[in-house]
Design a protein around this motif. Sequence first.
Motif, PDB file in Angstrom:
ATOM      1  N   ASP A  84      -3.241 -21.167  -2.240  1.00 57.89           N
ATOM      2  CA  ASP A  84      -2.108 -21.560  -1.403  1.00 57.89           C
ATOM      3  C   ASP A  84      -1.583 -20.363  -0.628  1.00 57.89           C
ATOM      4  OD1 ASP A  84      -2.278 -24.149  -2.303  1.00 57.89           O
ATOM      5  OD2 ASP A  84      -0.851 -23.843  -3.932  1.00 57.89           O
ATOM      6  N   THR A  85      -1.460 -19.208  -1.329  1.00 57.54           N
ATOM      7  CA  THR A  85      -0.976 -17.985  -0.694  1.00 57.54           C
ATOM      8  C   THR A  85      -1.875 -16.836  -1.109  1.00 57.54           C
ATOM      9  OG1 THR A  85       1.308 -18.767  -0.762  1.00 57.54           O
ATOM     10  CG2 THR A  85       0.971 -16.410  -0.428  1.00 57.54           C
ATOM     11  N   VAL A  86      -2.343 -16.063  -0.141  1.00 60.50           N
ATOM     12  CA  VAL A  86      -3.180 -14.898  -0.417  1.00 60.50           C
ATOM     13  C   VAL A  86      -2.427 -13.666   0.054  1.00 60.50           C
ATOM     14  CG1 VAL A  86      -5.414 -13.789  -0.075  1.00 60.50           C
ATOM     15  CG2 VAL A  86      -5.247 -16.292  -0.047  1.00 60.50           C
ATOM     16  N   ASN A  87      -1.953 -12.877  -0.912  1.00 58.88           N
ATOM     17  CA  ASN A  87      -1.144 -11.701  -0.590  1.00 58.88           C
ATOM     18  C   ASN A  87      -1.913 -10.422  -0.831  1.00 58.88           C
ATOM     19  OD1 ASN A  87       1.203 -13.126   0.126  1.00 58.88           O
ATOM     20  ND2 ASN A  87       1.766 -13.366  -2.031  1.00 58.88           N
ATOM     21  N   GLY A  88      -1.426  -9.358  -0.232  1.00 54.11           N
ATOM     22  CA  GLY A  88      -2.037  -8.049  -0.437  1.00 54.11           C
ATOM     23  C   GLY A  88      -1.009  -6.973  -0.219  1.00 54.11           C
ATOM     24  N   GLY A  89      -1.460  -5.763   0.046  1.00 51.64           N
ATOM     25  CA  GLY A  89      -0.558  -4.669   0.386  1.00 51.64           C
ATOM     26  C   GLY A  89       0.420  -4.341  -0.723  1.00 51.64           C
ATOM     27  N   ALA A  90       1.728  -4.459  -0.457  1.00 49.51           N
ATOM     28  CA  ALA A  90       2.770  -4.056  -1.400  1.00 49.51           C
ATOM     29  C   ALA A  90       2.737  -4.877  -2.680  1.00 49.51           C
ATOM     30  CB  ALA A  90       4.134  -4.179  -0.731  1.00 49.51           C
ATOM     31  N   LEU A  91       2.447  -6.179  -2.587  1.00 55.71           N
ATOM     32  CA  LEU A  91       2.420  -7.004  -3.780  1.00 55.71           C
ATOM     33  C   LEU A  91       1.309  -6.564  -4.724  1.00 55.71           C
ATOM     34  CD1 LEU A  91       3.579  -9.478  -5.272  1.00 55.71           C
ATOM     35  CD2 LEU A  91       1.857 -10.857  -4.099  1.00 55.71           C
ATOM     36  N   ALA A  92       0.159  -6.224  -4.151  1.00 56.89           N
ATOM     37  CA  ALA A  92      -0.964  -5.789  -4.974  1.00 56.89           C
ATOM     38  C   ALA A  92      -0.804  -4.349  -5.443  1.00 56.89           C
ATOM     39  CB  ALA A  92      -2.262  -5.936  -4.190  1.00 56.89           C
ATOM     40  N   GLY A  93       0.075  -3.604  -4.818  1.00 56.60           N
ATOM     41  CA  GLY A  93       0.291  -2.223  -5.213  1.00 56.60           C
ATOM     42  C   GLY A  93      -0.609  -1.271  -4.469  1.00 56.60           C
ATOM     43  N   THR A  94      -1.848  -1.630  -4.285  1.00 56.23           N
ATOM     44  CA  THR A  94      -2.800  -0.782  -3.563  1.00 56.23           C
ATOM     45  C   THR A  94      -3.953  -1.631  -3.090  1.00 56.23           C
ATOM     46  OG1 THR A  94      -4.191   1.192  -3.692  1.00 56.23           O
ATOM     47  CG2 THR A  94      -4.129  -0.217  -5.633  1.00 56.23           C
ATOM     48  N   GLN A  95      -4.674  -1.124  -2.160  1.00 58.99           N
ATOM     49  CA  GLN A  95      -5.852  -1.841  -1.691  1.00 58.99           C
ATOM     50  C   GLN A  95      -7.067  -1.468  -2.528  1.00 58.99           C
ATOM     51  OE1 GLN A  95      -5.319  -0.179   2.264  1.00 58.99           O
ATOM     52  NE2 GLN A  95      -5.398  -2.265   3.109  1.00 58.99           N
ATOM     53  N   SER A  96      -8.013  -2.376  -2.592  1.00 56.68           N
ATOM     54  CA  SER A  96      -9.267  -2.059  -3.281  1.00 56.68           C
ATOM     55  C   SER A  96     -10.102  -1.160  -2.391  1.00 56.68           C
ATOM     56  CB  SER A  96     -10.037  -3.346  -3.590  1.00 56.68           C
ATOM     57  OG  SER A  96     -10.373  -4.007  -2.386  1.00 56.68           O
ATOM     58  N   SER A  97     -11.081  -0.484  -2.980  1.00 57.09           N
ATOM     59  CA  SER A  97     -11.935   0.422  -2.218  1.00 57.09           C
ATOM     60  C   SER A  97     -13.371   0.265  -2.690  1.00 57.09           C
ATOM     61  CB  SER A  97     -11.489   1.872  -2.412  1.00 57.09           C
ATOM     62  OG  SER A  97     -12.368   2.754  -1.749  1.00 57.09           O
ATOM     63  N   ALA A  98     -14.279   0.100  -1.735  1.00 56.38           N
ATOM     64  CA  ALA A  98     -15.706   0.034  -2.049  1.00 56.38           C
ATOM     65  C   ALA A  98     -16.404   1.133  -1.265  1.00 56.38           C
ATOM     66  CB  ALA A  98     -16.276  -1.325  -1.672  1.00 56.38           C
ATOM     67  N   THR A 172      -2.568 -19.409   2.902  1.00 56.80           N
ATOM     68  CA  THR A 172      -1.486 -18.842   3.699  1.00 56.80           C
ATOM     69  C   THR A 172      -1.526 -17.333   3.547  1.00 56.80           C
ATOM     70  OG1 THR A 172      -0.113 -20.798   3.424  1.00 56.80           O
ATOM     71  CG2 THR A 172       1.001 -18.755   4.046  1.00 56.80           C
ATOM     72  N   ILE A 173      -1.792 -16.641   4.620  1.00 55.61           N
ATOM     73  CA  ILE A 173      -1.958 -15.191   4.574  1.00 55.61           C
ATOM     74  C   ILE A 173      -0.869 -14.598   5.475  1.00 55.61           C
ATOM     75  CG2 ILE A 173      -3.617 -13.303   4.807  1.00 55.61           C
ATOM     76  CD1 ILE A 173      -5.839 -15.414   4.827  1.00 55.61           C
ATOM     77  N   SER A 174       0.339 -14.471   4.919  1.00 57.84           N
ATOM     78  CA  SER A 174       1.466 -14.085   5.763  1.00 57.84           C
ATOM     79  C   SER A 174       2.429 -13.181   5.018  1.00 57.84           C
ATOM     80  CB  SER A 174       2.210 -15.336   6.252  1.00 57.84           C
ATOM     81  OG  SER A 174       2.738 -16.042   5.146  1.00 57.84           O
ATOM     82  N   GLN A 175       3.302 -12.531   5.792  1.00 57.89           N
ATOM     83  CA  GLN A 175       4.355 -11.712   5.221  1.00 57.89           C
ATOM     84  C   GLN A 175       5.610 -12.572   5.049  1.00 57.89           C
ATOM     85  OE1 GLN A 175       4.232  -7.623   7.206  1.00 57.89           O
ATOM     86  NE2 GLN A 175       3.316  -8.950   8.749  1.00 57.89           N
ATOM     87  N   SER A 177      10.028 -12.500   3.469  1.00 61.04           N
ATOM     88  CA  SER A 177      11.224 -11.680   3.236  1.00 61.04           C
ATOM     89  C   SER A 177      11.269 -11.082   1.839  1.00 61.04           C
ATOM     90  CB  SER A 177      12.476 -12.533   3.469  1.00 61.04           C
ATOM     91  OG  SER A 177      12.466 -13.661   2.597  1.00 61.04           O
ATOM     92  N   GLN A 178      10.445 -11.565   0.909  1.00 57.40           N
ATOM     93  CA  GLN A 178      10.440 -11.016  -0.446  1.00 57.40           C
ATOM     94  C   GLN A 178       9.578  -9.759  -0.573  1.00 57.40           C
ATOM     95  OE1 GLN A 178      10.261 -14.545  -0.015  1.00 57.40           O
ATOM     96  NE2 GLN A 178      12.480 -14.411  -0.375  1.00 57.40           N
ATOM     97  N   GLY A 179       9.035  -9.284   0.543  1.00 64.04           N
ATOM     98  CA  GLY A 179       8.299  -8.026   0.502  1.00 64.04           C
ATOM     99  C   GLY A 179       6.817  -8.179   0.258  1.00 64.04           C
ATOM    100  N   THR A 180       6.306  -9.401   0.293  1.00 59.05           N
ATOM    101  CA  THR A 180       4.858  -9.555   0.161  1.00 59.05           C
ATOM    102  C   THR A 180       4.204  -9.357   1.520  1.00 59.05           C
ATOM    103  OG1 THR A 180       4.989 -11.928   0.526  1.00 59.05           O
ATOM    104  CG2 THR A 180       5.127 -11.156  -1.747  1.00 59.05           C
ATOM    105  N   TYR A 181       2.971  -8.923   1.492  1.00 54.69           N
ATOM    106  CA  TYR A 181       2.262  -8.606   2.720  1.00 54.69           C
ATOM    107  C   TYR A 181       0.962  -9.394   2.798  1.00 54.69           C
ATOM    108  CZ  TYR A 181       5.549  -4.784   3.226  1.00 54.69           C
ATOM    109  OH  TYR A 181       6.692  -4.053   3.361  1.00 54.69           O
ATOM    110  N   ALA A 182       0.523  -9.625   4.016  1.00 55.12           N
ATOM    111  CA  ALA A 182      -0.714 -10.365   4.216  1.00 55.12           C
ATOM    112  C   ALA A 182      -1.906  -9.557   3.725  1.00 55.12           C
ATOM    113  CB  ALA A 182      -0.877 -10.695   5.695  1.00 55.12           C
TER     114      ALA A 182
END
Length: 606
Positions: A84-98, A172-175, A177-182
């Motif tokens: 339903d919602t796919v978040n990244g950035g601040a919510l995940a804390g960091t991005q993955s790296s390959a 839903t891949i969006s930012q 007001s709660q500080g989640t990032y796409a």
Amino acid sequence: MTLTSGTSASTFSFPTGTTFTISSGAKTVATAGTITVPALNTTPFANIQTGGNLTNSTLSVTGNNYGAVAQGNVGNTTVAVTADTVNGGALAGTQSSATVTSTSQTATADLSAVNAQTNASATTASAYGGAQITSSATLPTISGSTLSVSNNALNATAQANTATTALTVNGTISQNSQGTYAASGALISSQNATGDVTATAGTVATSSTTSSSVGQTISAPGAIGSNSSLALNGNTTTATANANSANNTLTANATTLDNATTAAASITTNLQTVNAAYALNNTQTSSGATNGVTAQANSNVYNNDDTAGSSGLQSSTAVLNGNTTTASAIANTASNTLNLGGSTVNAPAAILNNQTNSDSVAAAGTSNVQFSLTGSSATTAAASGSSIAVTNNALNVQAAGNSAVNALNALPTANFGTQAAGASAGGTTPVTAQYVALNSQTNSGSVSATSAAFRCHCAYQPVQRGSERVCWRTTQVQNTSVTVTGNAVNVNAFGNSAQNTLTLSGLNSGNATNALQNAQTNTGNVTATASYNAFGATTGAPGATGSTVNVGNNSIIAAQQAIVRSTRLLLTNCPRALSEGKHLLPLFFTRKVLELIDGLAFFSSR
């Protein structure tokens, strides 16, 4: 009864009316005679062999497939996220790296799909085979019967590295007001080949030091009569050789597809970098091989009873149609697709394709498609009251250093939103825009494509006694239609080939800047040769009577180009004009194509 190949060749005999099925794929047939099933580990043949005359019978050898596939590294990587919602950035804390350490490539994103392949070994595929109808009897009589050797295939495929890599995100891949990032996404594919790659289809070795280009053999008797028919149609012989082959697809679909503002996806490859919310990079290198990348394909489609004393073709039809022989050798080949979709699309995206080849690349092919008969006596014609068609047969030969199809599709249904940050791709001076497609290709290896021989022919000869022709009282072709049309030789060689397409929705709201850049360099010799090709119909004296002979619309094309390019911006569903600086381009259609000859161009849909 089902017949299966064993460790040695086997021959079976059947009474009239027996039905048998060849397990390699031939259709069920009913006839009297014998069938030979080839041994394993030998040249495979689907062979129906009759032992006598044929009356009101059907013989069919169709749908057989022979193949040899040699692949050094095979990759199939799929990363798929649906929520339903796919978040990244601040919510995940960091991005993955390959990280791909072998080629100094790094992909950094919330979601990553990575392929890395290296092959230094030789890769070789050799395929032999054929399909035929033969008779153990001398000059059998065939009447009221149907013979077909059709839709058989011989394939040889050699690939040092081959990969399919896909990253798909739905939700839903969006930012908010709660500080989640796409979420951001990155796809990277890296391939490096340094060994020889060879594919051979249809060349039969005759000794340890020589070979014969006999090719895939497709044959059947042509001396048929009394309302019979012969079809040698739709048989294919294919040899494909690739050092590196990649199919990459990145897809993101959402109601709102936002930009990952905190940190976009990032790909670093050698001296080039891709930065975007969604980034795709393909890198391929072919170098250091001794003999390079080679493909050879050969075929032979013919009637196998062109001997003196045959009854000829009488009140019957013979068709040799749609037989195709293809040899393709390409060092690096790639298909790169990046799709963005949704109601609102704010996320920037970039494709970077980078291909380098320094190995030699060579493709060659031969094909013989022929119907030939000899009269049985001084008073019997080779063909009478019949029709013969040798049509739409083709020999295709292609060789290339680098080949790519790059497509970036950003297709919101409502608007592009307000895009604060763009995408970038390139080296020390990157290209920057909301949507970027960059193609870079370098070829320094020699590239050659050769049609060594192609023959589409009908021949009718008088019977001979020693060195003397004795068929002087009867014409060799009587009341017969002979057609040799639509046959083609296509030989193409190119150093670099690229098809770059950027497709955007033409909307009234939001803006979308775009950049297309194509950079191609070739320093290798590129040659295309078509030789010893012939189309025709011949007959011995005294010729033809009451007949029609049509030899036409056959073609021979040989083209060599150092660089082939097609760069296009496509705007779909445009409601109004597109402005570019001071120029106004009216759009009278729902789809407009802007052709860019080369280089870099910017467009805005605002």
